[in-house]
Write a protein that holds these residues in place. Sequence first.
Motif, PDB file in Angstrom:
ATOM      1  N   GLY A   4       0.786  -1.223   0.000  1.00  0.00           N
ATOM      2  CA  GLY A   4       0.000   0.000   0.000  1.00  0.00           C
ATOM      3  C   GLY A   4       0.821   1.278   0.000  1.00  0.00           C
ATOM      4  N   SER A   5       2.154   1.177   0.059  1.00  0.00           N
ATOM      5  CA  SER A   5       2.980   2.380   0.048  1.00  0.00           C
ATOM      6  C   SER A   5       3.472   2.660  -1.363  1.00  0.00           C
ATOM      7  CB  SER A   5       4.159   2.239   1.006  1.00  0.00           C
ATOM      8  OG  SER A   5       5.068   1.273   0.539  1.00  0.00           O
ATOM      9  N   PHE A   6       3.859   3.881  -1.596  1.00  0.00           N
ATOM     10  CA  PHE A   6       4.363   4.304  -2.892  1.00  0.00           C
ATOM     11  C   PHE A   6       5.867   4.060  -2.939  1.00  0.00           C
ATOM     12  CE2 PHE A   6       1.101   6.996  -5.010  1.00  0.00           C
ATOM     13  CZ  PHE A   6       0.090   6.849  -4.070  1.00  0.00           C
ATOM     14  N   ARG A  18       4.807  12.547  -2.400  1.00  0.00           N
ATOM     15  CA  ARG A  18       4.113  11.925  -1.266  1.00  0.00           C
ATOM     16  C   ARG A  18       2.607  12.098  -1.410  1.00  0.00           C
ATOM     17  NH1 ARG A  18       7.489  14.203   3.090  1.00  0.00           N
ATOM     18  NH2 ARG A  18       8.814  14.663   1.341  1.00  0.00           N
ATOM     19  N   ALA A  19       1.862  11.133  -0.902  1.00  0.00           N
ATOM     20  CA  ALA A  19       0.404  11.137  -0.995  1.00  0.00           C
ATOM     21  C   ALA A  19      -0.252  11.592   0.303  1.00  0.00           C
ATOM     22  CB  ALA A  19      -0.097   9.738  -1.365  1.00  0.00           C
TER      23      ALA A  19
END
Length: 176
Positions: A4-6, A18-19
């Motif tokens: 789930g991380s970029f 960054r989201a």
Amino acid sequence: MTPGSFPATLPDGRPVPRATGDERPMLEDWLDFHRATLELKCAGLDDAQVRRTAAEPSQLTLLGLVQHLAEVERNWFQRVVGGLDVPPVFGEESGFALDPARGLAAALDAWRREIEHGRRVCAQRSLDDVGRITDGPMAGVEVSVRWVLIHMIEEYARHNGHADILRERIDGTTGA
């Protein structure tokens, strides 16, 4: 990378913005992403290729875009935010005029220097600090650092669309 991380970078090397998180790092990330996109559009091309226009009657070129965005960096960060009286980077304010003696490497070096100058100017200011637009139809209007960062993201996004078309015309490369 956790589920789930970029990733930190895309396969082409551009940084992934960054989201989540604080506003300023997110704005700076998006601006850096668009700066990297412009550089990617020029990667692997020679000086003749970056001088090629997309379609008549337009004289727009990738080299002209790099020069223009160096001027834009100088204008918004040094003149507007920093209040500095600095001359144009390339001798005329738009940056679009091409000098036969200046190639892509020199233009990219100047553009990178302007980015670093802008980072130094902004590092000393909060998002709410204001500068004053120096010329044009909005001369004298105060704008915040936040406004300038958002405007710069928009400026790069728009010109990266132009860069997409130019690059496709040069060698068929699309995407990014």
